[in-house]
Design an enzyme around this catalytic site. Structure first.
Site, PDB file in Angstrom:
ATOM      1  N   GLY A 187       0.779  -1.246   0.000  1.00 30.22           N
ATOM      2  CA  GLY A 187       0.000   0.000   0.000  1.00 30.22           C
ATOM      3  C   GLY A 187       0.805   1.288   0.000  1.00 30.22           C
ATOM      4  O   GLY A 187       1.758   1.462  -0.763  1.00 30.22           O
ATOM      5  N   ASP A 214       8.206  -4.354   7.985  1.00 28.89           N
ATOM      6  CA  ASP A 214       6.817  -4.800   7.837  1.00 28.89           C
ATOM      7  C   ASP A 214       6.626  -6.023   8.717  1.00 28.89           C
ATOM      8  O   ASP A 214       7.589  -6.725   9.030  1.00 28.89           O
ATOM      9  CB  ASP A 214       6.487  -5.148   6.378  1.00 28.89           C
ATOM     10  CG  ASP A 214       4.994  -5.071   6.093  1.00 28.89           C
ATOM     11  OD1 ASP A 214       4.550  -4.064   5.515  1.00 28.89           O
ATOM     12  OD2 ASP A 214       4.258  -6.007   6.474  1.00 28.89           O
ATOM     13  N   TYR A 269     -10.856   3.203  14.332  1.00 30.96           N
ATOM     14  CA  TYR A 269      -9.890   3.779  13.394  1.00 30.96           C
ATOM     15  C   TYR A 269      -9.849   5.304  13.516  1.00 30.96           C
ATOM     16  O   TYR A 269      -8.783   5.905  13.621  1.00 30.96           O
ATOM     17  CB  TYR A 269     -10.253   3.361  11.968  1.00 30.96           C
ATOM     18  CG  TYR A 269      -9.274   3.828  10.922  1.00 30.96           C
ATOM     19  CD1 TYR A 269      -8.058   3.179  10.757  1.00 30.96           C
ATOM     20  CD2 TYR A 269      -9.566   4.910  10.091  1.00 30.96           C
ATOM     21  CE1 TYR A 269      -7.145   3.602   9.797  1.00 30.96           C
ATOM     22  CE2 TYR A 269      -8.668   5.338   9.131  1.00 30.96           C
ATOM     23  CZ  TYR A 269      -7.465   4.682   8.982  1.00 30.96           C
ATOM     24  OH  TYR A 269      -6.565   5.104   8.038  1.00 30.96           O
TER      25      TYR A 269
END
Lengths: 272, 252
Positions: A16, A36, A177
């Site tokens: 992304g 990551d 979120y």
């Protein structure tokens, strides 16, 4: 090249927006540490950057999948780890120091939206709420605090946090979120205030909806996709490249007088 | 080159942010129109850009006058046949609380900052729309448009209006591929900024400086780099936003 020989750590670089930033930073001449939680994504990002550098700079030597543990590249090092785990966050920063001797730029990009259960507050399980906070808020704190210790020794550095337009204006039905990104916005300003005397600039990018593996489950629903486009004055979904070019600006010396800023890259989403 | 083959109109291009931005834009490949009420200053900047191998023209322009703006836009189209970027930068300083500000100062402040941005947009945007290529508008607000600063009431109100105008224009012109954003600089070492600093008492200046977390005022180049970001494809997904370049002043 706008980031020539700058040492940059990008978290969540295996997919992304993080992958887009790593790719663009490499083209702009930065030397990288990419982290990551998943190794597979880092390998894909490394291959993409090898290809881009070969095309741009005619650089022949690419990433070797067999040395230095699992990956070695002339332009970067790689850390598989979880930003929300203190030891992993420290390892990411140490990787830059060990390999390059310093750390100029940190992009705190690793983040999650939470599962489809984590929508409305009254239906969000505690463990979902906590998981979102753990990665999106605590992860930024852990990597930033580890990096700032080094930057204080160096007497310079800059941090770019990937917050969200949702940290300023809520996305519907994303309670955890939204709250986590609001925390990143406040934390960014707090860091900017506290470390300005030490010549450490801290800013955030607030992307609107960007098409990535993380958001695709919603964007693949045609009605939802259209609804999001209709809510975006610019009339399209964002791309990782849109965010990467903003990150180059904030991370470079071009933004020398910019700190504590929320750089909104959202196609006009929040003005509506 | 980040603005290769683009044409930019820069109001207030004869000095300060406008001049520095014009030089950077020209360096990045844009042809520039320098519109300034001080024609001599604009001509000098244009000459210097042309001597350096760039492409610049100038026009003595009062941005608060429709006929003056219209003539400037026509001159740009005659010379360069297109416009891609409008940098609504022309501005004047004004000082005082509402009690101290006279009506002429208040009106003149709004005429240059707000009516100026409106008129330049009004006459430039149709050409961009007609081209079908899209474009960019960059307005200039200020930290004074975001937080309460003392002794700057008319200036603050005008700069606040610019932020609202930016959002409204972004909403109106996104459909034509035109991005509209603004910058909000803190005090910077331009001629206007210098006058502002000179106008301060030593106590007020010390207090002003103490509000900047980075501990200094800005340089015109730093503002111009932010304008370049907004003018180029690097900000391809940004519209309706305000880029604050203020050393952290308004963040804390």
């Amino acid at each position: 090249m706008r980031l020539a020989n700058k040492i940059a750590l990008v978290t969540g670089a295996g997919s992304g927006i993080g992958r887009g930033i790593a790719h663009r930073f490499a083209i702009e001449g930065a030397l990288l540490v990419l982290s990551d939680i998943a190794e597979g994504g880092l390998r894909e990002t490394a291959a993409l950057i090898d290809e881009a550098l070969a095309a741009h700079a005619g650089q022949a030597e690419g990433t070797d999948p067999t040395t230095d543990g699992f990956l070695w590249s002339p332009w970067g090092s790689f850390v598989v780890g979880d930003v929300s785990v203190r030891e992993d966050a420290e390892r990411m920063v140490e990787a830059a120091i060990t390999r390059w001797g310093r750390l100029d730029i940190v992009v705190n990009n690793a983040g999650i939206t939470g599962s489809r259960q984590a929508t409305l507050a009254h239906t969000t399980p505690d463990e979902e709420w906590e998981r979102v906070m753990e990665v999106n808020v605590n992860g930024v704190f852990r990597v930033a605090s580890a990096a700032i210790r080094r930057m204080l020794e160096q007497g310079s550095g800059t941090i770019v946090n990937i917050a969200s337009a949702a940290g300023l204006v809520p996305f519907p039905a994303r309670a955890a979120y939204n709250a986590s990104k609001g925390a990143v916005v406040s934390f960014t300003r707090a860091l900017a205030l506290d470390y300005a005397p030490n010549h450490i600039r801290v800013n955030a990018i607030c992307p609107g909806m960007v098409e990535t593996a993380m958001t695709r489950w919603r964007l693949d629903i045609p009605e939802l996709r259209q609804q999001i486009i209709d809510m975006t004055p610019w009339g399209r979904i964002g791309r990782p490249e849109d965010i990467a070019s903003a990150a180059v600006y904030l991370a470079s010396d071009e933004a020398d007088f910019v700190t504590g800023h929320m750089l909104v890259i959202d196609g006009g989403w929040i003005i509506k | 080159m980040r603005l290769k083959d683009k044409v930019a109109i820069i109001t207030g291009g004869g000095s300060g942010f406008g001049e520095v931005t014009a030089r950077i834009f020209a360096h990045e490949g844009a042809a520039v129109m320098l519109a300034d009420i001080n024609g001599t200053a604009a001509a000098a900047v244009a000459e210097s850009i042309n001597n350096a191998g760039g492409h610049a023209i100038w026009a003595k322009t009062d941005v608060s006058s429709a006929s003056s703006v219209e003539a400037m836009v026509q001159a740009t189209l005659s010379s360069f046949e297109r416009v891609d970027i409008l940098f609504n930068n022309a501005g004047i300083e004004s000082f005082g609380t509402v009690i101290e500000s006279d009506e002429a100062t208040w009106d003149r402040t709004f005429a240059v900052h707000v009516r100026g941005a409106y008129l330049c947009s009004k006459y430039v945007l149709p050409a961009i729309i007609e081209s079908g290529r899209g474009g960019v508008v960059i307005n200039v607000s200020s930290v004074a448009g975001l937080v309460g600063l003392q002794h700057m009431s008319a200036y603050s109100a005008a700069k606040g209006a610019i932020i609202s105008l930016t959002r409204a224009m972004a909403a109106d012109f996104a459909q034509y591929g035109i991005r509209v954003n603004c910058i909000a600089p803190g005090t910077s070492m331009t001629p206007l900024g210098q006058r502002l600093i000179e106008n301060d008492t030593p106590e007020r200046l010390a207090q002003r400086l103490s509000r900047y977390p980075l501990g200094r005022f800005g340089q015109p180049e730093e503002i111009a780099r932010s304008v370049l970001f907004l003018a180029s494809d690097d900000s391809s997904y940004a519209t309706g936003m305000c880029l604050v370049v203020d050393g952290g002043l308004t963040a804390v």
